[in-house]
Design an enzyme around this catalytic site. Structure first.
Site, mmCIF file in Angstrom:
data_model
loop_
_atom_site.group_PDB
_atom_site.id
_atom_site.type_symbol
_atom_site.label_atom_id
_atom_site.label_comp_id
_atom_site.label_asym_id
_atom_site.label_seq_id
_atom_site.Cartn_x
_atom_site.Cartn_y
_atom_site.Cartn_z
ATOM 1 N N SER A 258 -4.720 13.884 24.572
ATOM 2 C CA SER A 258 -5.550 13.334 23.487
ATOM 3 C C SER A 258 -5.109 13.886 22.143
ATOM 4 O O SER A 258 -4.941 13.137 21.171
ATOM 5 C CB SER A 258 -7.021 13.715 23.694
ATOM 6 O OG SER A 258 -7.415 13.537 25.015
ATOM 7 N N TYR B 168 -7.399 15.063 34.620
ATOM 8 C CA TYR B 168 -7.868 15.246 33.239
ATOM 9 C C TYR B 168 -9.213 14.527 33.087
ATOM 10 O O TYR B 168 -9.259 13.308 32.935
ATOM 11 C CB TYR B 168 -6.815 14.685 32.280
ATOM 12 C CG TYR B 168 -7.105 14.873 30.803
ATOM 13 C CD1 TYR B 168 -8.127 15.703 30.338
ATOM 14 C CD2 TYR B 168 -6.329 14.216 29.854
ATOM 15 C CE1 TYR B 168 -8.366 15.867 28.981
ATOM 16 C CE2 TYR B 168 -6.553 14.383 28.490
ATOM 17 C CZ TYR B 168 -7.580 15.203 28.067
ATOM 18 O OH TYR B 168 -7.806 15.350 26.711
ATOM 19 N N LYS C 56 -8.529 19.694 34.333
ATOM 20 C CA LYS C 56 -8.812 20.043 32.939
ATOM 21 C C LYS C 56 -10.153 19.388 32.647
ATOM 22 O O LYS C 56 -10.266 18.154 32.616
ATOM 23 C CB LYS C 56 -7.723 19.513 32.003
ATOM 24 C CG LYS C 56 -8.050 19.577 30.511
ATOM 25 C CD LYS C 56 -6.794 19.223 29.735
ATOM 26 C CE LYS C 56 -6.903 18.823 28.281
ATOM 27 N NZ LYS C 56 -7.987 19.165 27.456
ATOM 28 N N THR D 239 -12.808 18.575 30.265
ATOM 29 C CA THR D 239 -13.158 18.459 28.850
ATOM 30 C C THR D 239 -14.492 17.740 28.743
ATOM 31 O O THR D 239 -14.571 16.535 28.501
ATOM 32 C CB THR D 239 -12.052 17.742 28.060
ATOM 33 O OG1 THR D 239 -10.832 18.469 28.230
ATOM 34 C CG2 THR D 239 -12.378 17.715 26.575
ATOM 35 N N GLY E 222 -11.775 22.475 28.754
ATOM 36 C CA GLY E 222 -11.136 21.761 27.646
ATOM 37 C C GLY E 222 -11.985 21.630 26.401
ATOM 38 O O GLY E 222 -11.591 20.951 25.466
ATOM 39 N N ASP F 267 -13.058 23.676 23.504
ATOM 40 C CA ASP F 267 -12.654 24.968 22.945
ATOM 41 C C ASP F 267 -13.861 25.791 22.480
ATOM 42 O O ASP F 267 -13.859 27.020 22.582
ATOM 43 C CB ASP F 267 -11.710 24.755 21.752
ATOM 44 C CG ASP F 267 -10.538 23.840 22.076
ATOM 45 O OD1 ASP F 267 -10.497 23.288 23.184
ATOM 46 O OD2 ASP F 267 -9.670 23.683 21.202
ATOM 47 N N GLU F 268 -14.883 25.091 21.972
ATOM 48 C CA GLU F 268 -16.037 25.790 21.399
ATOM 49 C C GLU F 268 -16.891 26.480 22.465
ATOM 50 O O GLU F 268 -17.817 27.219 22.137
ATOM 51 C CB GLU F 268 -16.876 24.839 20.525
ATOM 52 C CG GLU F 268 -17.230 23.486 21.111
ATOM 53 C CD GLU F 268 -16.155 22.422 20.893
ATOM 54 O OE1 GLU F 268 -14.972 22.678 21.203
ATOM 55 O OE2 GLU F 268 -16.507 21.304 20.476
HETATM 56 O O1 MN9 Z 1 -9.116 17.940 25.104
HETATM 57 C C1 MN9 Z 1 -10.198 18.377 23.043
HETATM 58 N N1 MN9 Z 1 -11.250 17.435 23.227
HETATM 59 C C2 MN9 Z 1 -11.259 16.222 22.721
HETATM 60 C C3 MN9 Z 1 -9.430 18.662 24.274
HETATM 61 O O2 MN9 Z 1 -10.318 15.746 22.148
HETATM 62 C C4 MN9 Z 1 -12.533 15.427 22.912
HETATM 63 C C5 MN9 Z 1 -10.789 19.693 22.578
HETATM 64 O O3 MN9 Z 1 -9.776 20.638 22.440
HETATM 65 C C6 MN9 Z 1 -11.551 19.486 21.282
HETATM 66 O O4 MN9 Z 1 -10.701 18.939 20.308
HETATM 67 C C7 MN9 Z 1 -12.110 20.805 20.748
HETATM 68 C C8 MN9 Z 1 -12.899 20.594 19.471
HETATM 69 O O5 MN9 Z 1 -14.096 19.866 19.750
HETATM 70 O O6 MN9 Z 1 -12.887 21.404 21.732
#
Ligand code: MN9
Length: 299
Positions: free
Chosen positions: A46, A135, A163, A165, A187, A189-190
């Site tokens: 992504s 994913y 993964k 997310t 996935g 990050d926060e």
């Molecule tokens: O896959 C990312 N998620 C999206 C990973 O694109 C929805 C994350 O790394 C986010 O960009 C990150 C910030 O919200 O957690």
């Protein structure tokens, strides 16, 4: 083959200034990311703007990345596509170019049934002859699996892990319990620290392109039994992430790296560069945290 490391950057795809694929800009970006202690790269996902590239462009990027980085770190190729044929072709590119693993988003746009999705994953695993990471990114793929549905995907031969997310730490821990031998990368990050507490094997995310050292630091603090330090680091990452969400995560990250002196070019339209108040906030955070304009060029 095993997948070494715990912290992986969901790699940005560098473009030339005219928006075409840049293979020359891969090296400086990889060097910057690895200098922060990140163990590997998750390409063409992504964050890599893969769904707005042709299959040929994705292959070109995957091959150039492998040529540069295969001996430097763990490499995972995200090969998922709306078309099984395209995903299988990219899985072969990953296999033939020394990737350590492949990953795939479920086939998107059409709402496929469980059997169609399983057959898609089997085809990718067979073609790749590499460990396959499912994913799961429901907010973008549109595929919302139940816990049982995800566990069924994890049982497909060749599937090594997921993964994850999403933001459901309860579901994540359920998967951990029922699939103890699988690799579970978070996935979002926060919530990296929360996922660590729930038993993750690490994280794969977009902000690791810029601030991978913060996540490496969180892991170190957890291992050292310093939860306050771990939380302070997550807080620091989250101050940036909150701004990036307002600015647009991928355009914001590309802006930050370009400004730092790691040229990654623009995002591809329909993305637009950050502007207005969000851009101001972002530049301020970068300056306040030592990621000042030109800093990577100077060092
Ligand atoms: O896959 C990312 N998620 C999206 C990973 O694109 C929805 C994350 O790394 C986010 O960009 C990150 C910030 O919200 O957690």
């Amino acid at each position: 083959m095993s997948i070494n490391g715990t912290v992986f950057a969901a790699l940005l795809t560098p473009f030339k200034d005219d928006g075409s694929i840049s293979t020359e800009r891969i090296g400086p970006l990889v060097d910057y990311i690895l200098s922060k202690g990140v163990a590997g790269l998750y390409a063409s996902g992504s964050t890599g703007e893969s769904v707005i590239q042709s299959r040929e462009e994705r292959a070109e990027h995957l091959i150039a990345l492998a040529d540069y980085a295969r001996d430097k770190c763990t490499l995972i190729a995200q090969v998922g596509s709306a078309s099984t044929g395209d995903a299988v072709a990219l899985a072969r590119v990953a296999r033939d170019n020394g990737y350590h693993a492949v990953s795939a988003v479920p086939p998107y746009y059409y709402k496929h049934g469980a059997e169609e999705i399983k057959t898609y994953y089997r085809s990718i695993a067979d073609a790749a002859e590499l460990p396959l990471i499912i994913y799961n990114i429901p907010v973008l793929s549109g595929a919302n699996f139940s816990t049982e549905g995800l566990l069924e995907l994890l049982e497909i031969p060749g599937v090594a892990g997921i993964k994850y997310t999403a933001q459901d730490l309860f579901q994540f821990e359920e998967l951990r319990k029922h699939a103890p031998s699988k690799k579970m990368y978070f996935g979002t990050d926060e919530m990296f620290l929360g996922a660590t507490a729930m038993g993750s094997d690490g994280g794969i995310g977009s902000t690791y392109n810029l601030i991978g050292d913060i996540y490496v630091g969180i892991e170190r603090a957890v291992a050292a039994g310093e939860p306050e330090e771990a939380r302070a680091l997550q807080r620091k990452a989250n101050d940036l992430i909150a701004i990036l969400i307002r600015a647009g995560v991928v355009p914001g990250l590309k802006h930050a790296l370009n400004r730092l002196g790691v040229p990654v070019g623009p995002c591809r339209q329909p993305f637009q560069p950050p502007s207005g108040a969000a851009l101001k906030e972002l530049d301020q955070w970068l300056d306040d945290n030592g990621l000042t304009a030109g800093a990577a060029r100077a060092s």
